[in-house]
Design an enzyme around this catalytic site. Structure first.
Site: not given
Ligand code: M6R
Length: 617
Positions: A490, A27, A509, A76, A486, A612, A2, A102-103, A493
């Site tokens: 993308k 966040r 395979h 969140w 990667e 994030k 959060c 937060n937590g 998500e």
């Molecule tokens: O803040 P961080 O780099 O530790 O975050 C790691 C992942 O949560 C972050 O890269 C996540 O996979 C992204 N949403 C990908 O775009």
């Protein structure tokens, strides 16, 4: 995960809180709320489910008095759905104390039972309300907000940043943190608290990070930090390296679009000051020491999500250059499987936020088991670097969009620099070889800029044709494999499309069974120029899938005519050395994910169900 803001100053709390929450919304964005103490000592709270704008609109329609003391929260959801009632702040029994969190409070069930037994009434399903009720009750006894919070945190298990304010204590906000971030902003006649510096960078560039298990009390003219036992703690001020405009959209349609456009400078800025006469020297590694690095016999890279894919690329480069065996592990898998590490293991954590709980727990584990721990991090004052022996900061600037883009290329840059530093220390590369690799690295920003110039429009068009696509597969070999992963992440998500990345060699395979007529496959093709190139093998893979009806989009070096007969579309990238191709191949995939999500009318900065920084395990 959060966002938290606290403020004491003049009577502009609401502006500070809402501005801070806007910058922290990455966040968490399923509800938001504020509590403000007005000049007459009355506390007003307002909280609404939905994005911050819902709260802002509500405050416009039904204003509350502004004040000099306030706290704000963007959520969140963990315990309890995203509703008005579960939104923060939560109040003590008499409504005079407000608390945000937060937590996760892991022992909240037993504390809740205790409170229920003593007659408390709960208005939400959150773990947070337990803390609000407990601190309120302690305050009734002590009339000291700091002491009340101290008594309660001693009883809490889990991860938390808590901020509290009380009607009887105007001009005071108290915060506590364990395993969750909290930073102080130092102003002139005003002070701030925030989950990260973005919360207050508009008002001050002077900041102080709060350590683990510490409590801070801010007033307009003082900031006092103690540990959970009440002992004073020395703090260190730092200057925020970027200004408020860095975390604004700056005219772009989305933060993600802006951040992709900043990929060249993310690489360039991460190189700054680290190359001298063509040789890499990372002063930041001094706390570990070159003598210790020379004796390291194994490296483990730990990270999650996109950062883990950066780690996979780091493995190729660090192993090749330093000849040290490197493993890459997801932080949460590493932490809970009793890994073999010792004082000759270098654990490198990679995290944009520096707050990812899975990675933080893995870092703590590595520290406890005597490994040397180095963090690659993009956020000053974050928790993970503070828990490590040393940190190499990536200088990508604030990354606000949930999907990580510029941080990824900056992380790869930092890992390559670490690889070249190790190669120098261990004499596994000659100076000339190091200089040649540094020159390749220094050429990356301009080449990424070229990719952005050349391919943006074409990829946008491609994405617009693909809005009905149900599934996309990504293939790559060697350093192309993490790029494929990667690209798939993308798309998942951002565009909510089923996407998977495969090592192209793995195709036969199993995954090739997925290929049917029309299946879109994006293939990362290596350069044909390198004598050891896997180019012919990847071209064979393309032929295999084409033979089964796949629609192939190839990302290939410009001038590579050999893929043309087999690809439906070719996205050209500039020439680069083998290890440096991923910097260029990944950019079209970042653009593709963003464009496809936009074409589907989705919010590219705040995809559903995500936040994030993932500050819960
Ligand atoms: O803040 P961080 O780099 O530790 O975050 C790691 C992942 O949560 C972050 O890269 C996540 O996979 C992204 N949403 C990908 O775009």
């Amino acid at each position: 995960m959060c966002g938290i803001v606290g403020y004491v100053g003049d009577s502009k709390s609401l502006e500070v809180l809402l501005g801070g929450l806007k910058r922290l919304e990455y966040r968490g964005y399923d509800s938001a709320g504020v509590a403000v103490l007005d000049a007459d000592g009355h506390m007003a709270t307002r909280k609404r489910a939905g994005k911050l704008q819902v709260l802002v609109d509500d405050l416009t329609d039904r204003p509350i008095a502004n004040g000099a003391t306030g706290i704000g929260h963007t959520r969140w959801a963990t315990h309890g759905g995203p509703t008005d009632r579960n939104a923060h702040p939560h109040l003590g029994d008499d409504g005079k104390l407000a608390l945000i969190h937060n937590g996760i409070i892991e022992n909240f069930s037993e504390l809740k039972q205790e409170l229920l037994d003593s007659g408390a009434t709960f208005t939400s399903e959150t773990d947070t309300e337990v803390a609000a009720l407990l601190v309120g009750r302690e305050y009734d006894e002590t009339h000291d907000l700091t002491e009340s919070l101290r008594r309660v945190v001693a009883r809490l298990k889990g991860a938390f940043t808590l901020l509290v304010m009380h009607e009887d204590q105007p001009g005071v906000v108290v915060g506590a943190r364990r395993n969750s971030p909290l930073v102080i902003g130092l102003g002139d006649g005003e002070n701030f608290l925030g989950s990260d510096v973005a919360a207050f960078v508009e008002f001050t560039r002077r900041a102080v990070a709060i350590g683990q298990d510490q409590i801070v009390t801010i007033r307009t003219d003082s900031v006092v930090v103690t540990d959970f036992d009440g002992n004073p703690v020395e703090t260190e001020e730092f200057e925020i390296a970027w200004d408020a405009s860095a975390s604004d959209k700056g005219g772009w349609s989305s933060f993600m679009a802006k951040e992709i456009s900043e990929e060249p400078e993310a690489v360039a800025n991460t190189l700054l000051g680290r190359v001298h006469d063509g040789i890499v020297t990372l002063k930041e590694l001094e706390p570990i020491g070159d003598d210790v690095l020379a004796g390291i016999d194994r490296i483990v890279l730990i990270a999650c999500g996109t950062a883990a894919y950066a780690g996979m690329l780091g493995k190729y480069a660090i192993e090749q250059w330093s000849r040290i065996p490197v493993d890459v592990e997801l932080s949460h898998e590493f932490r809970y499987r009793n890994p073999i590490i010792n004082e000759r293991t270098l654990v490198i954590s990679i995290s944009q936020s520096g707050e990812t709980m899975d990675t933080l727990m893995a870092v703590k584990y590595a520290m406890e088991h005597n490994a040397r721990v180095l963090s690659v991090c993009n956020t000053q004052g974050a928790t993970i670097p503070r828990e490590s022996h040393a940190v190499v900061y990536t200088h990508a600037g604030p990354e606000v969009a949930v999907a990580s883009t510029k941080a990824f290329v900056a992380q790869v840059t930092a890992l390559y620099l670490i690889g070249l530093h190790l190669a120098r220390v261990r004499e596994t590369l000659t100076d000339a070889e190091i200089r040649a690799n540094v020159a390749e690295l220094q050429a990356v920003p301009d080449k990424i800029a070229e990719v952005l110039r050349v391919s943006q429009a074409e990829i946008g068009q491609l994405a617009h044709w693909m809005t009905d696509t149900q599934s996309v597969l990504f293939l790559g070999r060697n350093v192309g494999y993490p790029v494929a992963l990667e690209g798939a992440l993308k798309l998942k998500e951002l565009a909510y499309i089923h996407a998977e990345g495969f090592a192209a060699g793995e195709l036969k395979h199993g995954p090739i069974a997925l290929i049917e007529p029309g299946q879109v496959v994006i293939v990362v093709v290596p350069s044909p120029r390198d004598p050891d190139s896997l180019h012919p093998k990847v071209v064979s893979n393309i032929q295999e899938i084409r033979a089964r009806g796949a629609r192939v989009i190839a990302i290939a070096e410009k001038g590579d005519a050999s893929v043309l007969p087999f690809a439906d579309e070719v996205i050209p990238i500039p020439l680069a050395g083998h290890l440096f191709e991923p910097f260029l191949a990944v950019v079209p995939l970042h653009i593709f994910g963003m464009e496809l999500a936009s074409a589907k009318g989705l919010d590219v900065d705040q995809p559903r169900n995500l936040a994030k920084s993932v500050t819960v395990e």
